[in-house]
Write a protein that holds these residues in place. Structure first.
Motif, PDB file in Angstrom:
ATOM      1  N   LYS A   1      -7.474  15.562   1.477  1.00 25.86           N
ATOM      2  CA  LYS A   1      -8.940  14.420   0.827  1.00 25.86           C
ATOM      3  C   LYS A   1      -8.226  13.214   0.778  1.00 25.86           C
ATOM      4  CE  LYS A   1     -13.280  13.320  -0.418  1.00 25.86           C
ATOM      5  NZ  LYS A   1     -14.680  13.385  -1.349  1.00 25.86           N
ATOM      6  N   ASP A   2      -7.325  13.233  -0.629  1.00 18.57           N
ATOM      7  CA  ASP A   2      -6.292  12.002  -0.853  1.00 18.57           C
ATOM      8  C   ASP A   2      -5.617  11.075  -0.296  1.00 18.57           C
ATOM      9  OD1 ASP A   2      -7.992  11.755  -3.416  1.00 18.57           O
ATOM     10  OD2 ASP A   2      -7.106  13.100  -4.303  1.00 18.57           O
ATOM     11  N   LEU A   3      -4.874  12.196   1.172  1.00 18.77           N
ATOM     12  CA  LEU A   3      -4.023  11.858   1.565  1.00 18.77           C
ATOM     13  C   LEU A   3      -5.019  11.243   2.732  1.00 18.77           C
ATOM     14  CD1 LEU A   3      -0.844  11.704   2.718  1.00 18.77           C
ATOM     15  CD2 LEU A   3      -1.207  13.736   2.843  1.00 18.77           C
ATOM     16  N   PHE A   4      -6.147  11.564   3.233  1.00 18.44           N
ATOM     17  CA  PHE A   4      -6.759  11.003   4.638  1.00 18.44           C
ATOM     18  C   PHE A   4      -6.967   9.562   3.649  1.00 18.44           C
ATOM     19  CE2 PHE A   4      -6.081  15.183   6.633  1.00 18.44           C
ATOM     20  CZ  PHE A   4      -6.456  15.081   7.632  1.00 18.44           C
ATOM     21  N   ASN A   5      -7.708   9.669   2.565  1.00 18.38           N
ATOM     22  CA  ASN A   5      -8.487   8.727   2.354  1.00 18.38           C
ATOM     23  C   ASN A   5      -7.193   7.094   2.302  1.00 18.38           C
ATOM     24  OD1 ASN A   5     -10.663   9.037   1.573  1.00 18.38           O
ATOM     25  ND2 ASN A   5     -10.571   9.956  -0.069  1.00 18.38           N
ATOM     26  N   LEU A   6      -6.157   7.502   1.623  1.00 18.79           N
ATOM     27  CA  LEU A   6      -4.469   7.007   1.994  1.00 18.79           C
ATOM     28  C   LEU A   6      -4.534   6.126   2.561  1.00 18.79           C
ATOM     29  CD1 LEU A   6      -2.933   5.455  -0.300  1.00 18.79           C
ATOM     30  CD2 LEU A   6      -1.174   7.068   0.421  1.00 18.79           C
ATOM     31  N   TYR A   7      -4.287   6.892   3.887  1.00 19.72           N
ATOM     32  CA  TYR A   7      -4.530   6.686   5.578  1.00 19.72           C
ATOM     33  C   TYR A   7      -5.306   5.608   5.918  1.00 19.72           C
ATOM     34  CZ  TYR A   7      -3.628   6.944  10.464  1.00 19.72           C
ATOM     35  OH  TYR A   7      -3.631   6.322  12.141  1.00 19.72           O
ATOM     36  N   ARG A   8      -6.166   6.448   5.447  1.00 25.65           N
ATOM     37  CA  ARG A   8      -7.419   5.610   6.038  1.00 25.65           C
ATOM     38  C   ARG A   8      -7.757   3.994   5.737  1.00 25.65           C
ATOM     39  NH1 ARG A   8     -10.291  10.561   5.244  1.00 25.65           N
ATOM     40  NH2 ARG A   8     -10.322  12.124   7.482  1.00 25.65           N
ATOM     41  N   ALA A   9      -7.033   4.043   4.655  1.00 24.38           N
ATOM     42  CA  ALA A   9      -7.174   2.630   3.783  1.00 24.38           C
ATOM     43  C   ALA A   9      -6.467   1.748   4.564  1.00 24.38           C
ATOM     44  CB  ALA A   9      -7.804   3.135   1.985  1.00 24.38           C
ATOM     45  N   ALA A  10      -5.474   2.033   4.059  1.00 26.55           N
ATOM     46  CA  ALA A  10      -4.233   1.116   4.983  1.00 26.55           C
ATOM     47  C   ALA A  10      -4.394   1.488   6.768  1.00 26.55           C
ATOM     48  CB  ALA A  10      -2.322   2.245   4.707  1.00 26.55           C
TER      49      ALA A  10
ATOM     50  N   ALA B   1       8.010  10.082  -4.747  1.00 22.27           N
ATOM     51  CA  ALA B   1       8.431  11.093  -4.943  1.00 22.27           C
ATOM     52  C   ALA B   1       8.820  11.677  -2.927  1.00 22.27           C
ATOM     53  CB  ALA B   1       7.067  11.813  -5.071  1.00 22.27           C
ATOM     54  N   LEU B   2       8.807  12.397  -3.217  1.00 24.94           N
ATOM     55  CA  LEU B   2       9.323  12.971  -1.481  1.00 24.94           C
ATOM     56  C   LEU B   2       8.951  12.276  -0.965  1.00 24.94           C
ATOM     57  CD1 LEU B   2       9.186  16.983  -2.444  1.00 24.94           C
ATOM     58  CD2 LEU B   2      11.159  15.446  -2.648  1.00 24.94           C
ATOM     59  N   GLY B   3       7.786  11.386  -0.409  1.00 30.32           N
ATOM     60  CA  GLY B   3       7.968  10.420   0.466  1.00 30.32           C
ATOM     61  C   GLY B   3       6.960  10.633   1.640  1.00 30.32           C
ATOM     62  N   GLY B   4       5.679  12.044   1.163  1.00 29.05           N
ATOM     63  CA  GLY B   4       4.650  12.100   1.425  1.00 29.05           C
ATOM     64  C   GLY B   4       4.027  11.050   1.936  1.00 29.05           C
ATOM     65  N   SER B   5       3.605  10.236   0.832  1.00 29.63           N
ATOM     66  CA  SER B   5       2.376   9.446   1.433  1.00 29.63           C
ATOM     67  C   SER B   5       3.182   7.902   1.544  1.00 29.63           C
ATOM     68  CB  SER B   5       1.877   8.788  -0.561  1.00 29.63           C
ATOM     69  OG  SER B   5       3.251   8.392  -1.308  1.00 29.63           O
ATOM     70  N   ALA B   6       4.263   7.974   1.568  1.00 29.24           N
ATOM     71  CA  ALA B   6       5.403   6.916   2.149  1.00 29.24           C
ATOM     72  C   ALA B   6       5.049   6.971   3.420  1.00 29.24           C
ATOM     73  CB  ALA B   6       6.562   6.499   1.557  1.00 29.24           C
ATOM     74  N   ILE B   7       5.133   8.151   4.230  1.00 27.51           N
ATOM     75  CA  ILE B   7       4.739   8.889   5.945  1.00 27.51           C
ATOM     76  C   ILE B   7       3.427   8.555   6.208  1.00 27.51           C
ATOM     77  CG2 ILE B   7       4.988  10.126   6.902  1.00 27.51           C
ATOM     78  CD1 ILE B   7       7.110  11.934   5.013  1.00 27.51           C
ATOM     79  N   ALA B   8       2.636   8.896   5.520  1.00 33.70           N
ATOM     80  CA  ALA B   8       1.125   8.617   6.336  1.00 33.70           C
ATOM     81  C   ALA B   8       0.919   6.530   5.732  1.00 33.70           C
ATOM     82  CB  ALA B   8       0.349   9.001   4.762  1.00 33.70           C
ATOM     83  N   ILE B   9       1.236   5.740   4.829  1.00 28.96           N
ATOM     84  CA  ILE B   9       0.954   5.073   5.189  1.00 28.96           C
ATOM     85  C   ILE B   9       2.182   4.456   6.347  1.00 28.96           C
ATOM     86  CG2 ILE B   9       1.825   2.299   3.992  1.00 28.96           C
ATOM     87  CD1 ILE B   9       1.541   3.943   1.305  1.00 28.96           C
ATOM     88  N   GLY B  10       3.358   4.045   6.328  1.00 27.89           N
ATOM     89  CA  GLY B  10       4.122   4.040   7.766  1.00 27.89           C
ATOM     90  C   GLY B  10       3.164   4.407   9.071  1.00 27.89           C
ATOM     91  N   LYS B  11       2.801   5.818   9.021  1.00 32.73           N
ATOM     92  CA  LYS B  11       1.708   5.936  10.394  1.00 32.73           C
ATOM     93  C   LYS B  11       0.499   4.666  10.545  1.00 32.73           C
ATOM     94  CE  LYS B  11       3.341  10.891  10.930  1.00 32.73           C
ATOM     95  NZ  LYS B  11       3.839  10.192  12.725  1.00 32.73           N
ATOM     96  N   ALA B  12       0.431   3.858   9.396  1.00 30.35           N
ATOM     97  CA  ALA B  12      -1.370   3.426   9.432  1.00 30.35           C
ATOM     98  C   ALA B  12      -0.584   2.071   9.505  1.00 30.35           C
ATOM     99  CB  ALA B  12      -1.920   4.329   8.076  1.00 30.35           C
ATOM    100  N   LYS B  13       0.284   1.984   9.758  1.00 28.61           N
ATOM    101  CA  LYS B  13       0.688   0.428   9.384  1.00 28.61           C
ATOM    102  C   LYS B  13       1.494   0.384  11.357  1.00 28.61           C
ATOM    103  CE  LYS B  13       5.275  -0.588   7.836  1.00 28.61           C
ATOM    104  NZ  LYS B  13       6.070  -0.932   9.115  1.00 28.61           N
ATOM    105  N   SER B  14       1.091  -1.470  11.733  1.00 26.64           N
ATOM    106  CA  SER B  14       2.284  -1.918  12.621  1.00 26.64           C
ATOM    107  C   SER B  14       4.111  -1.654  12.559  1.00 26.64           C
ATOM    108  CB  SER B  14       1.627  -3.293  13.796  1.00 26.64           C
ATOM    109  OG  SER B  14       2.736  -3.992  12.315  1.00 26.64           O
ATOM    110  N   LYS B  15       4.982  -1.300  13.473  1.00 28.95           N
ATOM    111  CA  LYS B  15       5.901  -1.525  13.372  1.00 28.95           C
ATOM    112  C   LYS B  15       6.153  -2.620  12.878  1.00 28.95           C
ATOM    113  CE  LYS B  15       7.160   1.925  16.755  1.00 28.95           C
ATOM    114  NZ  LYS B  15       7.758   3.033  15.674  1.00 28.95           N
TER     115      LYS B  15
END
Length: 214
Positions: free
Chosen positions: A14-23, A41-55
């Motif tokens: 849930k928190d991972l999806f919330n982070l993605y949606r916010a970004a 950490a291992l980059g999991g949240s960074a992956i979510a943020i990276g997918k949420a933003k424009s290239k």
């Protein structure tokens, strides 16, 4: 969901999806500025943020890429006990794997994880910056979105004094550890005590702070 099944984040689903949606909402709104993560950490949240933003939008990931710094007198007993566990070498990682802070080539591991999940740094304007935040995190540009995941008082405060004054109207800061560690909570409460124009809301287990749009 692959981020979760491959054990790349401590965030709940849930928190991972919330982070993605916010970004993603900040991206859709066209809020100007950098995307930032402090503590990956291992980059999991960074992956979510990276997918949420424009290239083309710049995304900077700041991390010690090694053991985190010791806490201070501004942190309570919970923080000091956790740090002693980490320092002793006895901390367990996700899925009982090696704790990420003990990984010698962590920066390369995170870079590889980003690429494996479709957001390679070279084509997505992502920069990984190694070091403690007080030594590396100096900003002159506006910030649109920030995920602050650095546990202790001094680390969180170092991030806040750089990021908040440059946060664009409509920008968002997500605090990973506000409800988990006393030091983060103390830093956030102290910093925003006399600030106006911010909406603070609990989403899942995280604190989201949005700056009012003009």
């Amino acid at each position: 969901m692959r981020i979760k099944t491959q054990q790349l984040t401590y965030l709940t689903t849930k928190d991972l999806f919330n982070l993605y949606r916010a970004a993603a909402e900040v991206e859709r709104a066209g809020v100007p500025g950098l995307f930032i993560e402090a503590g990956c950490a291992l980059g999991g949240s960074a992956i979510a943020i990276g997918k949420a933003k424009s290239k083309q939008r710049e995304f900077r990931i700041y991390d010690a890429f090694g053991l985190i710094p010791p806490p201070s007198e501004k942190d309570d007993a919970d923080v000091h006990a956790r740090y002693e566990e980490i320092k002793s070498g006895k901390s367990k990682g996700l899925g009982n794997n090696t704790y990420y802070g003990y990984t010698e080539n962590l920066k390369e591991v995170v870079t590889a994880n980003l690429a494996k999940h479709g957001v390679p740094v070279e084509t997505n304007n992502i920069k990984l910056i190694k070091g403690y935040f007080e030594d590396t995190l100096y900003l002159t540009e506006p910030v649109a979105f920030a995920h602050i995941d650095c546990d202790w008082y001094a680390s969180v405060m170092s991030c806040l004094v750089q990021i908040e004054p440059r946060l664009s109207p409509g920008g968002v800061i997500v605090f990973d550890d506000y409800y988990a560690w006393s030091g983060c909570r103390s830093a956030v409460d102290e910093y925003f005590r006399d600030k106006s124009g911010f909406e603070l809301s609990k989403k899942g287990r995280k604190l989201h702070v949005r700056k009012a749009a003009r």
